[in-house]
Design a protein around this motif. Sequence first.
Motif, PDB file in Angstrom:
ATOM      1  N   VAL A   1       0.816  -1.213   0.000  1.00  0.00           N
ATOM      2  CA  VAL A   1       0.000   0.000   0.000  1.00  0.00           C
ATOM      3  C   VAL A   1       0.852   1.267   0.000  1.00  0.00           C
ATOM      4  N   ALA A   2       2.173   1.097  -0.104  1.00  0.00           N
ATOM      5  CA  ALA A   2       3.075   2.248  -0.142  1.00  0.00           C
ATOM      6  C   ALA A   2       4.211   1.960  -1.119  1.00  0.00           C
ATOM      7  N   GLU A   3       4.761   3.021  -1.663  1.00  0.00           N
ATOM      8  CA  GLU A   3       5.852   2.867  -2.611  1.00  0.00           C
ATOM      9  C   GLU A   3       7.048   2.149  -1.989  1.00  0.00           C
ATOM     10  N   VAL A   4       7.281   2.381  -0.730  1.00  0.00           N
ATOM     11  CA  VAL A   4       8.401   1.755  -0.027  1.00  0.00           C
ATOM     12  C   VAL A   4       8.286   0.235  -0.065  1.00  0.00           C
ATOM     13  N   GLU A   5       7.080  -0.277  -0.037  1.00  0.00           N
ATOM     14  CA  GLU A   5       6.876  -1.724  -0.065  1.00  0.00           C
ATOM     15  C   GLU A   5       7.071  -2.309  -1.462  1.00  0.00           C
ATOM     16  N   ILE A   6       6.927  -1.497  -2.488  1.00  0.00           N
ATOM     17  CA  ILE A   6       7.063  -1.966  -3.877  1.00  0.00           C
ATOM     18  C   ILE A   6       8.531  -2.164  -4.259  1.00  0.00           C
ATOM     19  N   PHE A   7       9.402  -1.286  -3.803  1.00  0.00           N
ATOM     20  CA  PHE A   7      10.793  -1.308  -4.244  1.00  0.00           C
ATOM     21  C   PHE A   7      11.495  -2.651  -4.045  1.00  0.00           C
ATOM     22  N   PRO A   8      11.330  -3.352  -2.925  1.00  0.00           N
ATOM     23  CA  PRO A   8      12.002  -4.656  -2.800  1.00  0.00           C
ATOM     24  C   PRO A   8      11.397  -5.753  -3.691  1.00  0.00           C
ATOM     25  N   MET A   9      10.196  -5.550  -4.173  1.00  0.00           N
ATOM     26  CA  MET A   9       9.519  -6.564  -4.985  1.00  0.00           C
ATOM     27  C   MET A   9       9.889  -6.485  -6.457  1.00  0.00           C
ATOM     28  N   ILE A  10      10.327  -5.318  -6.900  1.00  0.00           N
ATOM     29  CA  ILE A  10      10.619  -5.104  -8.308  1.00  0.00           C
ATOM     30  C   ILE A  10      12.131  -4.940  -8.477  1.00  0.00           C
ATOM     31  N   GLU A  11      12.708  -5.812  -9.288  1.00  0.00           N
ATOM     32  CA  GLU A  11      14.144  -5.771  -9.518  1.00  0.00           C
ATOM     33  C   GLU A  11      14.527  -4.470 -10.227  1.00  0.00           C
ATOM     34  N   ASN A  12      15.557  -3.809  -9.699  1.00  0.00           N
ATOM     35  CA  ASN A  12      16.047  -2.538 -10.251  1.00  0.00           C
ATOM     36  C   ASN A  12      14.923  -1.533 -10.447  1.00  0.00           C
ATOM     37  N   CYS A  13      14.098  -1.416  -9.465  1.00  0.00           N
ATOM     38  CA  CYS A  13      12.907  -0.566  -9.567  1.00  0.00           C
ATOM     39  C   CYS A  13      13.271   0.889  -9.864  1.00  0.00           C
ATOM     40  N   GLU A  14      14.301   1.400  -9.213  1.00  0.00           N
ATOM     41  CA  GLU A  14      14.675   2.805  -9.411  1.00  0.00           C
ATOM     42  C   GLU A  14      15.087   3.081 -10.855  1.00  0.00           C
ATOM     43  N   GLU A  15      15.798   2.108 -11.475  1.00  0.00           N
ATOM     44  CA  GLU A  15      16.264   2.302 -12.845  1.00  0.00           C
ATOM     45  C   GLU A  15      15.153   2.037 -13.866  1.00  0.00           C
ATOM     46  N   ARG A  16      14.295   1.087 -13.584  1.00  0.00           N
ATOM     47  CA  ARG A  16      13.271   0.684 -14.557  1.00  0.00           C
ATOM     48  C   ARG A  16      12.067   1.601 -14.606  1.00  0.00           C
ATOM     49  N   PHE A  17      11.684   2.149 -13.460  1.00  0.00           N
ATOM     50  CA  PHE A  17      10.443   2.921 -13.404  1.00  0.00           C
ATOM     51  C   PHE A  17      10.660   4.279 -12.758  1.00  0.00           C
ATOM     52  N   PRO A  18      10.070   5.320 -13.340  1.00  0.00           N
ATOM     53  CA  PRO A  18      10.079   6.623 -12.663  1.00  0.00           C
ATOM     54  C   PRO A  18       9.155   6.576 -11.444  1.00  0.00           C
ATOM     55  N   ASP A  19       9.353   7.519 -10.543  1.00  0.00           N
ATOM     56  CA  ASP A  19       8.556   7.552  -9.310  1.00  0.00           C
ATOM     57  C   ASP A  19       7.058   7.599  -9.587  1.00  0.00           C
ATOM     58  N   GLU A  20       6.670   8.295 -10.663  1.00  0.00           N
ATOM     59  CA  GLU A  20       5.244   8.411 -10.981  1.00  0.00           C
ATOM     60  C   GLU A  20       4.649   7.044 -11.326  1.00  0.00           C
ATOM     61  N   GLU A  21       5.422   6.220 -12.022  1.00  0.00           N
ATOM     62  CA  GLU A  21       4.907   4.907 -12.405  1.00  0.00           C
ATOM     63  C   GLU A  21       4.794   3.987 -11.194  1.00  0.00           C
ATOM     64  N   VAL A  22       5.737   4.097 -10.262  1.00  0.00           N
ATOM     65  CA  VAL A  22       5.649   3.314  -9.033  1.00  0.00           C
ATOM     66  C   VAL A  22       4.409   3.731  -8.251  1.00  0.00           C
ATOM     67  N   SER A  23       4.143   5.034  -8.215  1.00  0.00           N
ATOM     68  CA  SER A  23       2.924   5.529  -7.551  1.00  0.00           C
ATOM     69  C   SER A  23       1.675   4.992  -8.236  1.00  0.00           C
ATOM     70  N   GLU A  24       1.707   4.918  -9.571  1.00  0.00           N
ATOM     71  CA  GLU A  24       0.577   4.362 -10.313  1.00  0.00           C
ATOM     72  C   GLU A  24       0.330   2.905  -9.940  1.00  0.00           C
ATOM     73  N   ILE A  25       1.403   2.135  -9.798  1.00  0.00           N
ATOM     74  CA  ILE A  25       1.258   0.723  -9.434  1.00  0.00           C
ATOM     75  C   ILE A  25       0.641   0.598  -8.050  1.00  0.00           C
ATOM     76  N   VAL A  26       1.094   1.416  -7.116  1.00  0.00           N
ATOM     77  CA  VAL A  26       0.532   1.382  -5.752  1.00  0.00           C
ATOM     78  C   VAL A  26      -0.947   1.752  -5.783  1.00  0.00           C
ATOM     79  N   GLU A  27      -1.307   2.779  -6.530  1.00  0.00           N
ATOM     80  CA  GLU A  27      -2.715   3.177  -6.632  1.00  0.00           C
ATOM     81  C   GLU A  27      -3.548   2.094  -7.303  1.00  0.00           C
ATOM     82  N   LEU A  28      -2.966   1.431  -8.280  1.00  0.00           N
ATOM     83  CA  LEU A  28      -3.649   0.321  -8.950  1.00  0.00           C
ATOM     84  C   LEU A  28      -3.929  -0.808  -7.962  1.00  0.00           C
ATOM     85  N   VAL A  29      -2.958  -1.106  -7.122  1.00  0.00           N
ATOM     86  CA  VAL A  29      -3.140  -2.138  -6.098  1.00  0.00           C
ATOM     87  C   VAL A  29      -4.264  -1.743  -5.142  1.00  0.00           C
TER      88      VAL A  29
END
Length: 156
Positions: free
Chosen positions: A86-114
Motif C-alpha cells: 500500500v506504499a511505494e516503499v513496499e514496492i521497491f524490494p519486490m521489483i528488480e532494479n525498480c529505481e532504474e526501470r520505473f520513474p517515481d510516478e509509475e511506481v505511484s501508479e502501481i501502488v494506486e492500482l493495487v
Amino acid sequence: MKILEANAGALTNFEVLHFLRAKGASKDPTRVIAKVAQSEYKVYDYLVNTAASAQTRENIKDFLTSVKQHDLAKAEVLNILNTRPVAEVEIFPMIENCEERFPDEEVSEIVELVKKTLPPPLIMKQEETATLKNEQGKEISQDQNENEGGEQMDTS
C-alpha cells in the motif's frame, strides 16, 4: 480432478487458499474430519490473515489486466498480488532494479492500482472498523461527559 500440466507455474496465495477451502479446511473446526493435513491447516491459518482472504477471481483478473501496461515480470506481479503493498516503499524490494526501470510516478501508479483493484485483508478491514468505532465512541463519550458536566453545573 485431472492434472493437465504438472508444475505449470507458481500459484498465488489466493489460489492456495481456495484449494485448501475446497479440501474442507474452513469447514472443520475440530480439524479431524476434513482430508486436510496438519501442515495444510497451518498454511490455511496463515493465509486467512493475509490479503488473499479478501481477494476474488474478479479482483485478480482486473489487477492482471491493468498491470500489463507496466511491463513487470511474472514473479514481480505474483509478489505484488500476494502481499498487496500500500506504499511505494513496499514496492521497491519486490521489483528488480525498480529505481532504474520505473520513474517515481509509475511506481505511484502501481501502488494506486493495487489499492484500487485489490481489497485490503479482512483483518485490516476489522482493525479500521474497530478504530472508527473507537473514535466515534470517544467522540460520543466526550460529548456525553461535556453534557453531563454541564447539566451537573446547572443543577448545583
